[in-house]
Enzyme design. Structure first.
Site, PDB file in Angstrom:
ATOM      1  N   TYR A  56       0.825  -1.208   0.000  1.00  0.00           N
ATOM      2  CA  TYR A  56       0.000   0.000   0.000  1.00  0.00           C
ATOM      3  C   TYR A  56       0.858   1.257   0.000  1.00  0.00           C
ATOM      4  O   TYR A  56       1.841   1.364   0.744  1.00  0.00           O
ATOM      5  CB  TYR A  56      -0.904   0.038   1.231  1.00  0.00           C
ATOM      6  CG  TYR A  56      -2.068  -0.922   1.215  1.00  0.00           C
ATOM      7  CD1 TYR A  56      -2.396  -1.662   0.089  1.00  0.00           C
ATOM      8  CD2 TYR A  56      -2.848  -1.087   2.360  1.00  0.00           C
ATOM      9  CE1 TYR A  56      -3.474  -2.532   0.094  1.00  0.00           C
ATOM     10  CE2 TYR A  56      -3.927  -1.965   2.374  1.00  0.00           C
ATOM     11  CZ  TYR A  56      -4.236  -2.686   1.242  1.00  0.00           C
ATOM     12  OH  TYR A  56      -5.300  -3.548   1.255  1.00  0.00           O
ATOM     13  N   PRO A 204     -16.470  -1.909   2.356  1.00  0.00           N
ATOM     14  CA  PRO A 204     -17.842  -1.740   2.845  1.00  0.00           C
ATOM     15  C   PRO A 204     -18.559  -0.549   2.204  1.00  0.00           C
ATOM     16  O   PRO A 204     -19.789  -0.490   2.213  1.00  0.00           O
ATOM     17  CB  PRO A 204     -17.666  -1.546   4.346  1.00  0.00           C
ATOM     18  CG  PRO A 204     -16.300  -0.945   4.485  1.00  0.00           C
ATOM     19  CD  PRO A 204     -15.485  -1.622   3.415  1.00  0.00           C
ATOM     20  N   THR A 211     -21.335   5.947  -0.617  1.00  0.00           N
ATOM     21  CA  THR A 211     -21.482   7.218   0.093  1.00  0.00           C
ATOM     22  C   THR A 211     -22.503   8.129  -0.565  1.00  0.00           C
ATOM     23  O   THR A 211     -22.969   9.092   0.049  1.00  0.00           O
ATOM     24  CB  THR A 211     -20.144   7.976   0.148  1.00  0.00           C
ATOM     25  OG1 THR A 211     -19.758   8.362  -1.185  1.00  0.00           O
ATOM     26  CG2 THR A 211     -19.052   7.122   0.765  1.00  0.00           C
ATOM     27  N   GLY A 212     -22.839   7.844  -1.837  1.00  0.00           N
ATOM     28  CA  GLY A 212     -23.790   8.687  -2.554  1.00  0.00           C
ATOM     29  C   GLY A 212     -23.209  10.004  -3.028  1.00  0.00           C
ATOM     30  O   GLY A 212     -23.943  10.910  -3.434  1.00  0.00           O
ATOM     31  N   LYS A 213     -21.883  10.115  -3.023  1.00  0.00           N
ATOM     32  CA  LYS A 213     -21.240  11.375  -3.391  1.00  0.00           C
ATOM     33  C   LYS A 213     -20.816  11.433  -4.861  1.00  0.00           C
ATOM     34  O   LYS A 213     -20.330  12.463  -5.324  1.00  0.00           O
ATOM     35  CB  LYS A 213     -20.022  11.613  -2.493  1.00  0.00           C
ATOM     36  CG  LYS A 213     -20.392  11.796  -1.027  1.00  0.00           C
ATOM     37  CD  LYS A 213     -19.162  12.005  -0.156  1.00  0.00           C
ATOM     38  CE  LYS A 213     -19.556  12.192   1.295  1.00  0.00           C
ATOM     39  NZ  LYS A 213     -18.368  12.379   2.172  1.00  0.00           N
TER      40      LYS A 213
END
Length: 309
Positions: A56, A204, A211-213
């Site tokens: 990462y 998740p 998030t709907g963003k």
């Protein structure tokens, strides 16, 4: 924050934990100061499990280094989970892992970057692993040497997880699960529960879609989401957006859509903890509050109506 037992480890871990993939800049620029303050904010909000991986960050290993710096002075109060198996994989140069010493080498490097004497949970990062022998031998050795406390695997395959648990020693499975990806409900999650294997839920928020963003016009600039810029990927992305819009009523003045998405995951009886990523303090605080309450039966029925396992 609520806490749960992580399978056979017996560890009491935060229901909402911390995923460190984005911490090192793979999901967009994050400066060192912001990254460290984000981790420290998570700690202040009751988060005690931090998941990362040797691969990462930009450059690779940066997430581990930043996490190690941020958790100085807190080591006895947290659980550190990292992963081995994907070093340089995205550049086409994955290590061969033909001997347990390859795993040991990566573990030693992670210990150095994390600035710690031991890793609580070391996970195999090869989700389609066909033969677990090398990793299992290495993990047994590392436990005997006191360099790790427990081991697991990150996979979405029941068969791979079963092979990794052939001796009953696999402590955890890290898997992809959200209301946009309910496939694990069919077999992997039930199997983990039956075998007392702790689960760390990655994705998740389904790379942020939950998030709907995002909108139909959203374009993605980082490699972790650039498949949604392709013609075929765009169809998949727009389909997921439609599902999220059908669940928009889950968003309330006292709860964000992201929190509702995390609550959905946490209400599955086989889930130990979810590990959403965060790149700033506001995201950490938002994620942490998701553990405070549950979705209602009516809200779960709404999700059931618009999604399927």
């Amino acid at each position: 924050m609520k806490y749960r037992i992580l399978g056979k480890t017996g560890w009491n871990v935060s229901a909402v934990s911390f995923g460190s993939w984005g911490l090192g800049g793979s999901w967009g620029p994050v400066d060192d100061k912001t990254a460290i303050s984000t981790v420290q904010s998570a700690f202040e909000n009751g988060v005690n499990l931090y998941d990362t991986a040797d691969a990462y960050g930009e450059p690779m290993g940066r997430s581990e280094r930043l996490l190690g710096r941020a958790l100085q002075g807190k080591r006895d109060d947290v659980f550190i989970a990292t992963k081995v198996g994907n070093w340089a994989a995205r550049f086409g140069h994955r290590l061969p892992f033909t001997h347990p010493l390859h795993v040991t080498l990566c573990c030693e490097a992670s210990l150095y970057r994390l600035d710690t004497d031991y890793i609580d949970l070391l996970q195999c990062h090869i989700g389609n692993l066909t033969d677990p022998d090398i990793f299992l031998e290495a993990f047994d050795n590392l436990i005997e040497q006191g360099k790790i406390r427990a081991f697991g695997i990150s996979t979405d395959s029941l068969e791979v997880a079963q092979a990794f648990n052939r001796d009953g020693k696999c402590a955890t499975v890290q898997l992809n699960y959200s209301f946009l990806n309910r496939t694990p409900e069919k077999d992997l999650l039930p199997w983990c529960r039956e075998n007392n294997i702790g689960t760390l839920i990655r994705g998740p928020l389904h790379k942020g879609v939950c998030t709907g963003k995002f909108s139909r016009d959203t374009k993605f600039s980082t490699w972790v989401r650039d498949k949604w810029n392709t013609e075929e990927g765009r169809k998949d992305f727009l389909s997921k957006l439609e599902t999220v819009e059908n669940l928009r009523t889950l968003e309330k003045p006292e709860r964000t859509l992201a929190q509702a998405a995390l609550q959905f995951v946490l209400q599955h009886p086989a889930v130990s903890t979810c590990i959403p990523g965060a790149k700033n303090i506001n995201q950490v605080e938002d994620n942490s509050k998701a553990a405070d309450c549950d979705l209602t039966e009516e809200e779960l029925e709404l999700i059931e109506k618009h999604t399927s396992a």
